[in-house]
Design a protein around this motif. Structure first.
Motif, PDB file in Angstrom:
ATOM      1  N   THR A 206      -5.372 -13.673  -7.442  1.00 22.47           N
ATOM      2  CA  THR A 206      -5.932 -12.319  -7.370  1.00 22.47           C
ATOM      3  C   THR A 206      -6.081 -11.854  -5.924  1.00 22.47           C
ATOM      4  N   VAL A 207      -6.647 -12.734  -5.089  1.00 18.41           N
ATOM      5  CA  VAL A 207      -6.871 -12.368  -3.690  1.00 18.41           C
ATOM      6  C   VAL A 207      -5.548 -12.208  -2.950  1.00 18.41           C
ATOM      7  N   ILE A 208      -4.589 -13.113  -3.218  1.00 16.50           N
ATOM      8  CA  ILE A 208      -3.282 -13.018  -2.556  1.00 16.50           C
ATOM      9  C   ILE A 208      -2.574 -11.726  -2.946  1.00 16.50           C
ATOM     10  N   ILE A 209      -2.582 -11.408  -4.233  1.00 11.79           N
ATOM     11  CA  ILE A 209      -1.933 -10.181  -4.702  1.00 11.79           C
ATOM     12  C   ILE A 209      -2.603  -8.958  -4.092  1.00 11.79           C
ATOM     13  N   GLU A 210      -3.938  -8.997  -4.005  1.00 16.22           N
ATOM     14  CA  GLU A 210      -4.652  -7.878  -3.398  1.00 16.22           C
ATOM     15  C   GLU A 210      -4.274  -7.722  -1.922  1.00 16.22           C
ATOM     16  N   GLY A 211      -4.126  -8.852  -1.217  1.00 16.53           N
ATOM     17  CA  GLY A 211      -3.713  -8.789   0.179  1.00 16.53           C
ATOM     18  C   GLY A 211      -2.337  -8.167   0.337  1.00 16.53           C
ATOM     19  N   PHE A 212      -1.402  -8.584  -0.510  1.00 17.50           N
ATOM     20  CA  PHE A 212      -0.058  -8.006  -0.459  1.00 17.50           C
ATOM     21  C   PHE A 212      -0.085  -6.526  -0.836  1.00 17.50           C
ATOM     22  N   ARG A 213      -0.954  -6.176  -1.788  1.00 13.34           N
ATOM     23  CA  ARG A 213      -1.048  -4.769  -2.178  1.00 13.34           C
ATOM     24  C   ARG A 213      -1.508  -3.910  -1.001  1.00 13.34           C
ATOM     25  N   LEU A 214      -2.494  -4.414  -0.262  1.00 18.74           N
ATOM     26  CA  LEU A 214      -2.976  -3.673   0.897  1.00 18.74           C
ATOM     27  C   LEU A 214      -1.866  -3.442   1.913  1.00 18.74           C
ATOM     28  N   VAL A 215      -1.007  -4.432   2.081  1.00 16.84           N
ATOM     29  CA  VAL A 215       0.085  -4.309   3.055  1.00 16.84           C
ATOM     30  C   VAL A 215       1.152  -3.335   2.567  1.00 16.84           C
ATOM     31  N   PHE A 216       1.598  -3.511   1.331  1.00 20.43           N
ATOM     32  CA  PHE A 216       2.722  -2.713   0.833  1.00 20.43           C
ATOM     33  C   PHE A 216       2.339  -1.263   0.545  1.00 20.43           C
ATOM     34  N   THR A 217       1.073  -1.000   0.301  1.00 23.43           N
ATOM     35  CA  THR A 217       0.674   0.371  -0.028  1.00 23.43           C
ATOM     36  C   THR A 217       0.186   1.151   1.181  1.00 23.43           C
ATOM     37  N   ASN A 218       0.108   0.528   2.337  1.00 25.09           N
ATOM     38  CA  ASN A 218      -0.259   1.258   3.542  1.00 25.09           C
ATOM     39  C   ASN A 218       1.015   1.830   4.152  1.00 25.09           C
ATOM     40  N   ARG A 219       1.234   3.109   3.933  1.00 20.92           N
ATOM     41  CA  ARG A 219       2.509   3.740   4.333  1.00 20.92           C
ATOM     42  C   ARG A 219       2.804   3.549   5.815  1.00 20.92           C
ATOM     43  N   MET A 220       1.823   3.830   6.654  1.00 23.83           N
ATOM     44  CA  MET A 220       2.062   3.752   8.084  1.00 23.83           C
ATOM     45  C   MET A 220       2.434   2.329   8.498  1.00 23.83           C
ATOM     46  N   ALA A 221       1.647   1.358   8.056  1.00 17.13           N
ATOM     47  CA  ALA A 221       1.895  -0.031   8.449  1.00 17.13           C
ATOM     48  C   ALA A 221       3.257  -0.506   7.958  1.00 17.13           C
ATOM     49  N   PHE A 222       3.560  -0.258   6.686  1.00 14.44           N
ATOM     50  CA  PHE A 222       4.787  -0.803   6.112  1.00 14.44           C
ATOM     51  C   PHE A 222       6.031  -0.140   6.690  1.00 14.44           C
ATOM     52  N   MET A 223       5.994   1.155   6.926  1.00  8.11           N
ATOM     53  CA  MET A 223       7.170   1.835   7.465  1.00  8.11           C
ATOM     54  C   MET A 223       7.418   1.441   8.919  1.00  8.11           C
ATOM     55  N   TYR A 224       6.357   1.197   9.668  1.00  6.91           N
ATOM     56  CA  TYR A 224       6.564   0.661  11.017  1.00  6.91           C
ATOM     57  C   TYR A 224       7.162  -0.743  10.943  1.00  6.91           C
ATOM     58  N   GLY A 225       6.726  -1.523   9.962  1.00  7.33           N
ATOM     59  CA  GLY A 225       7.320  -2.842   9.776  1.00  7.33           C
ATOM     60  C   GLY A 225       8.804  -2.764   9.463  1.00  7.33           C
ATOM     61  N   LEU A 226       9.190  -1.825   8.596  1.00 11.46           N
ATOM     62  CA  LEU A 226      10.615  -1.633   8.286  1.00 11.46           C
ATOM     63  C   LEU A 226      11.392  -1.169   9.513  1.00 11.46           C
TER      64      LEU A 226
END
Length: 417
Positions: A206-226
């Motif tokens: 649950t905690v791991i999935i929540e952590g990944f959700r926070l990363v993938f759903t943060n538009r600014m963070a994820f698009m800079y990563g891409l």
């Protein structure tokens, strides 16, 4: 919530930066020191197609990228030191074993395993910085880390060349294992634990999935990563073909390490100037301007390459500008991708490490496979990937460039949510 992290290790800021740079430099070493030896490895292990020699680099990068996804949640649960030291042990043992590879397939497997061990250094080094610094302060520290880190590409090909003059290609793996052991001992003795016990996350699904959700759903963070993935893909495409370009096209022979070192030196200078400028100009303005210049000059390079043979002075001059802009962009892009995710720094570093290294390595390998005795495929890769990277930044910033927006300029990470 503000937390004071207690540690028995009194590590100064310069030593902390040097240690982080040393950890990250192991990755550069594992790639760049190999370049002069690729033809000898291919000949010794029966590799007929010259372009297939690039897989020695690709196998390492795939292992390096894939294992990061595990190191992130593990380091968020157990702290930074333990998982890092485990990864370093794997790196050293795999490098040593690779020297005894009987076949090319065995070498590729061991390089993959070596990359898996090195994954801990990428994830945890970034997390260590994010634990201690935020905003422009993090960008400044990361720039200084990259400045020291870039010393390895400056000297690594020359080291590889010297090792080849003194013995067979296997000596390169002994050297990697030895340096990895030195860095491991330094980290074991001096590296502080930066993640306080009360800030550790449970290692449950649950905690791991929540952590990944926070990363993938943060538009600014994820698009800079891409965006960082596409820029790194362009760089890896050049690195994988650099020996062929400098030796086969331009006939530099033994001077190849000198040309490669000069380019890496420019990137180191670029990282240093970024560290001096970022506090006053800001991460966005520097990285956005650098990416526009990166792409524009790449476009000019590509158009000129289509007209025929490009003289060395012009090739090197244009590439120098591009790689200087690379130094200005990547430290800030990586800092911007981590900025909103301080409370899941390990997981965020793992996701972006996986995306950038595996995605970038695959993109760079595809570019390398198109090598045809000219610089056209490399120039095209830089230009096209630069355009895509700018597109990702525009999505991250809601279609606007050059915003000030470094909201947490010098805030401590614990205050950023």
């Amino acid at each position: 919530m503000t937390t004071t992290i207690a540690t028995t290790r009194d590590v100064s800021r310069p030593e902390f930066i040097a240690l982080i740079a040393g950890l990250m430099a192991l990755n550069a070493l594992a790639i760049d020191v190999m370049l002069p030896a690729l033809p000898y490895m291919g000949e010794a292990l029966g590799v007929m197609n010259e372009n297939d020699r690039h897989f020695v680099l690709t196998a390492y990068m795939l292992g390096f990228g894939a294992a990061q996804i595990a190191f992130g949640p593990i380091s968020d649960r157990f702290g930074r030191r333990g998982p890092l030291l485990v990864g370093l042990v794997v790196y050293v043992l795999a490098a040593f074993a690779a020297a005894f590879s009987p076949t090319f397939a065995t070498l590729l497997v061991l390089r993959f395993v070596q990359g898996m061990g090195a994954a801990g250094t990428r994830v945890i080094a970034t997390s260590l910085v994010r634990d201690r610094f935020g905003g422009r302060a993090m960008a400044e520290v990361m720039s200084l880390v990259f400045m020291v880190f870039m010393i390895i590409p400056v000297i690594a090909p020359a080291i590889g060349q010297i090792l080849l003059l003194t013995g067979p290609w296997e000596y390169i793996f002994f050297f990697m294992a030895g340096l990895g052991l030195v860095i491991s001992v330094w980290a074991m003795i001096r590296l502080p634990e930066t993640l306080a016990p009360e800030n550790r996350r449970a290692l449950t699904a649950t905690v791991i999935i929540e952590g990944f959700r926070l990363v993938f759903t943060n538009r600014m963070a994820f698009m800079y990563g891409l965006s960082g993935m596409f820029v790194f893909g362009a760089l890896f495409g050049f690195i994988s073909t650099a020996q062929q370009i400098y030796v086969d096209i331009y006939g530099l022979g033994a001077l190849f390490p000198v040309a490669f070192a000069a380019m890496a030196g420019l990137m180191s200078i670029s990282s240093y100037t970024n560290s001096r400028m970022v506090r006053t100009i800001g991460m966005r303005r520097l990285s956005h301007g650098a990416m526009l210049a990166f792409t524009l000059v790449s476009g000019v390079w590509f158009l000129i390459s289509l007209t025929g043979f490009m003289p060395l002075w012009l090739f090197f001059g244009l590439l120098a500008i591009i790689m200087f802009m690379f130094g200005w962009s990547m430290a800030n892009i990586n800092s911007l991708s981590m900025e909103p995710l301080g409370n899941v720094a390990g997981t965020a570093s793992a996701v972006f490490g996986l995306v950038q290294t595996v995605g970038g390595a695959l993109i760079g390998t595809v570019i390398g496979q198109f090598y045809n005795g000219t610089v056209v495929p490399i120039a095209a890769g830089y230009f096209v990937l630069g355009v895509i990277a700018i597109g990702c930044i525009l999505i991250a910033e809601n279609g606007k460039l050059f915003g000030v927006g470094d909201e947490y300029q010098d805030a401590p990470p614990a205050d950023i949510h």
